[in-house]
Design a protein around this motif. Structure first.
Motif, mmCIF file in Angstrom:
data_model
loop_
_atom_site.group_PDB
_atom_site.id
_atom_site.type_symbol
_atom_site.label_atom_id
_atom_site.label_comp_id
_atom_site.label_asym_id
_atom_site.label_seq_id
_atom_site.Cartn_x
_atom_site.Cartn_y
_atom_site.Cartn_z
ATOM 1 N N ASN A 79 0.461 -1.239 -0.446
ATOM 2 C CA ASN A 79 0.298 -0.130 -0.239
ATOM 3 C C ASN A 79 1.233 1.204 -0.159
ATOM 4 O O ASN A 79 2.284 1.637 0.587
ATOM 5 C CB ASN A 79 -1.181 -0.114 1.206
ATOM 6 N N ASP A 92 -2.584 2.460 9.421
ATOM 7 C CA ASP A 92 -3.784 1.449 9.884
ATOM 8 C C ASP A 92 -5.025 2.091 10.202
ATOM 9 O O ASP A 92 -5.767 2.351 10.067
ATOM 10 C CB ASP A 92 -3.177 1.235 11.217
ATOM 11 N N GLU A 93 -4.601 3.957 10.265
ATOM 12 C CA GLU A 93 -5.435 4.947 10.888
ATOM 13 C C GLU A 93 -5.704 5.135 9.356
ATOM 14 O O GLU A 93 -5.596 5.318 8.764
ATOM 15 C CB GLU A 93 -4.628 5.728 11.238
ATOM 16 N N VAL A 94 -7.870 5.527 9.821
ATOM 17 C CA VAL A 94 -8.379 5.750 8.863
ATOM 18 C C VAL A 94 -8.233 7.160 9.741
ATOM 19 O O VAL A 94 -8.327 7.651 10.577
ATOM 20 C CB VAL A 94 -10.060 5.039 9.428
ATOM 21 N N GLN A 258 -8.632 -1.332 -3.712
ATOM 22 C CA GLN A 258 -7.470 -1.594 -3.245
ATOM 23 C C GLN A 258 -6.621 -4.010 -3.698
ATOM 24 O O GLN A 258 -6.076 -3.707 -3.360
ATOM 25 C CB GLN A 258 -7.971 -2.432 -1.727
ATOM 26 N N VAL A 287 -16.253 2.932 6.013
ATOM 27 C CA VAL A 287 -15.145 2.170 7.607
ATOM 28 C C VAL A 287 -14.867 0.752 7.424
ATOM 29 O O VAL A 287 -13.936 0.387 6.939
ATOM 30 C CB VAL A 287 -15.435 3.056 8.597
ATOM 31 N N GLY A 290 -13.592 -0.804 4.418
ATOM 32 C CA GLY A 290 -12.132 -0.823 4.415
ATOM 33 C C GLY A 290 -11.316 0.461 3.567
ATOM 34 O O GLY A 290 -10.451 0.759 3.625
ATOM 35 N N ASP A 292 -9.496 3.922 3.428
ATOM 36 C CA ASP A 292 -8.619 4.835 4.468
ATOM 37 C C ASP A 292 -8.742 5.992 4.991
ATOM 38 O O ASP A 292 -8.243 6.541 5.349
ATOM 39 C CB ASP A 292 -7.291 5.242 3.452
ATOM 40 N N ALA A 329 -14.254 1.241 12.417
ATOM 41 C CA ALA A 329 -12.795 0.607 13.176
ATOM 42 C C ALA A 329 -11.592 -0.642 13.692
ATOM 43 O O ALA A 329 -11.520 -1.490 12.953
ATOM 44 C CB ALA A 329 -11.899 2.103 12.707
ATOM 45 N N ARG A 334 -8.990 -1.618 12.713
ATOM 46 C CA ARG A 334 -8.180 -0.079 11.855
ATOM 47 C C ARG A 334 -7.638 0.636 13.496
ATOM 48 O O ARG A 334 -9.088 0.568 14.320
ATOM 49 C CB ARG A 334 -8.757 0.614 10.837
ATOM 50 N N SER A 335 -7.749 1.474 13.400
ATOM 51 C CA SER A 335 -7.627 2.349 14.298
ATOM 52 C C SER A 335 -8.017 3.962 13.560
ATOM 53 O O SER A 335 -8.639 4.048 12.867
ATOM 54 C CB SER A 335 -6.426 3.115 14.949
ATOM 55 N N ILE A 336 -8.230 5.086 14.479
ATOM 56 C CA ILE A 336 -9.181 6.145 14.712
ATOM 57 C C ILE A 336 -9.251 7.247 15.718
ATOM 58 O O ILE A 336 -9.155 6.400 16.752
ATOM 59 C CB ILE A 336 -10.198 5.579 14.255
#
Ligand code: PEP
Ligand code: MN
Length: 348
Positions: A79, A92-94, A258, A287, A290, A292, A329, A334-336
């Protein structure tokens, strides 16, 4: 074609391959990943891959069958993460970008910026040059709008994304914005895309109103081919026979893109639906699917907005949406922005 070098290939071996490709008439793009170097060769006449395969240090030579090359996963399997200062888009973070459709007044920009920052947005969005269907509609404040947006973004420690409509605005836009948004109507303005390829400012490329995913990726290719690898895609709904919503938000574009491309993909549920009450469910879906990041219109007083009020969230709705995204997330790894900024006790 894509030339994948062996893990332990030396720099001389890489240079030898590049020299051979240049001699064969290709434009060469080198991508050095954690494990190995990959060389993308585009344009030129289609040379015999066997000439490259036999060179020392070459692991394999792949033909990129897609019409877009640099945007494809074959060229770059991992990516792309676009870095802007300490912000990472595509990791990893949205990342949530939020703010008004247009900058209107100092009070409106300040109140909206403070609200989106408090809720956890990382980037302020806002238009100063507005592409409106009617020439009689509000066209944006121009440079004054950019000035208001930049100073609010700085006060609240946010990055700024704003739309560039025309090549003549490039110097001005680069002076004020961290990310240049190319709107749906300009997705196939190839002169503009080529010029954005020459600069290094990150570009958020929206999907055209009737563009296929392949056309969209080919537009991204224009920017990448110029050497600007900081490209992000943004799905914002396409025109279909459905008239209940302003556009039809293509959530399936997220996994499709993706698979085909390494570029970050964001979603704009505001233009994607055109209706405030549909923005939250589609943001949640994006979200979960997937994405980003998100691009969301929020206004301190949407009922009196000069553009896109009907699709702009009230600050309290945006707050609530962010709280919900903090649950969604992590469910997909994923994190946010983990806690509302206010609760962390950050004050300005
Ligand atoms: C916008 O973001 O305000 C905008 C005009 O978007 P689009 O180009 O997707 O219509
Ligand atoms: Mn808008």
């Amino acid at each position: 074609m894509v030339v994948v070098m062996q893990e332990r290939a030396t720099d001389e071996q890489v240079q030898r391959v590049i020299a051979q490709l240049v001699e064969m008439g290709f434009d060469v793009h080198r991508s050095t990943g954690a494990l190995r170097t990959v060389i993308g060769a585009v344009g030129g006449r289609q040379g015999d891959p066997a000439l490259i395969e036999v060179l020392d240090g070459v692991k394999e030579v792949l033909r990129i069958t897609e019409p877009y090359k640099l945007a494809s996963r074959t060229f770059k399997p991992e990516n792309t993460v676009v870095g802007i200062g300490d912000l990472r888009i595509g990791g990893d973070e949205v990342i949530v970008m939020a703010g008004p459709c247009s900058a209107e007044t100092e009070e409106q920009v300040e109140a909206t910026t403070a609200a989106v920052k408090r809720a956890g947005a990382k980037v302020l969005r806002g238009g100063a040059f507005k592409p409106r269907s009617s020439p009689y509609s509000f066209q944006g404040l121009g440079e004054e709008g950019l000035r208001l947006l930049r100073s609010a973004a700085d006060r609240h420690n946010l990055k700024l994304v704003s739309e560039i409509m025309d090549l003549s605005q490039l110097d001005l836009m680069e002076k004020y914005a961290d990310i240049l948004q190319v709107g749906a109507r300009n997705m196939q303005n190839f002169t503009l895309l080529r010029e954005l390829g020459r600069c290094r400012t990150p570009v958020l490329l929206k999907r055209g109103i009737s563009a296929t995913i392949e056309e969209w990726l080919l537009s991204a290719e224009y920017i990448l081919a110029g050497g600007n690898m900081n490209v992000m895609l943004c799905e914002r709904g396409i025109r279909t026979f459905e008239s209940y919503t302003r556009n039809t938000l293509d959530i399936s574009a997220i996994p499709v893109v993706q698979k085909l491309s390494h570029l970050p993909i964001l979603v704009d549920p505001s233009h994607g639906t055109g209706r405030r009450d549909k923005v939250t469910p589609m943001a949640r879906a994006a979200v979960a699917a997937g994405a980003d990041g998100l691009l969301i219109e929020v206004h301190s007083d949407p009922d009196h907005a000069r553009s896109d009020g009907a699709q702009s969230l009230f600050p309290s709705q945006f707050d609530r949406l962010m709280a919900e995204l903090r649950i969604i997330a992590p469910a997909i790894g994923r994190s946010i922005c983990l806690e509302p900024v206010a609760r962390r006790g950050w004050s300005r």
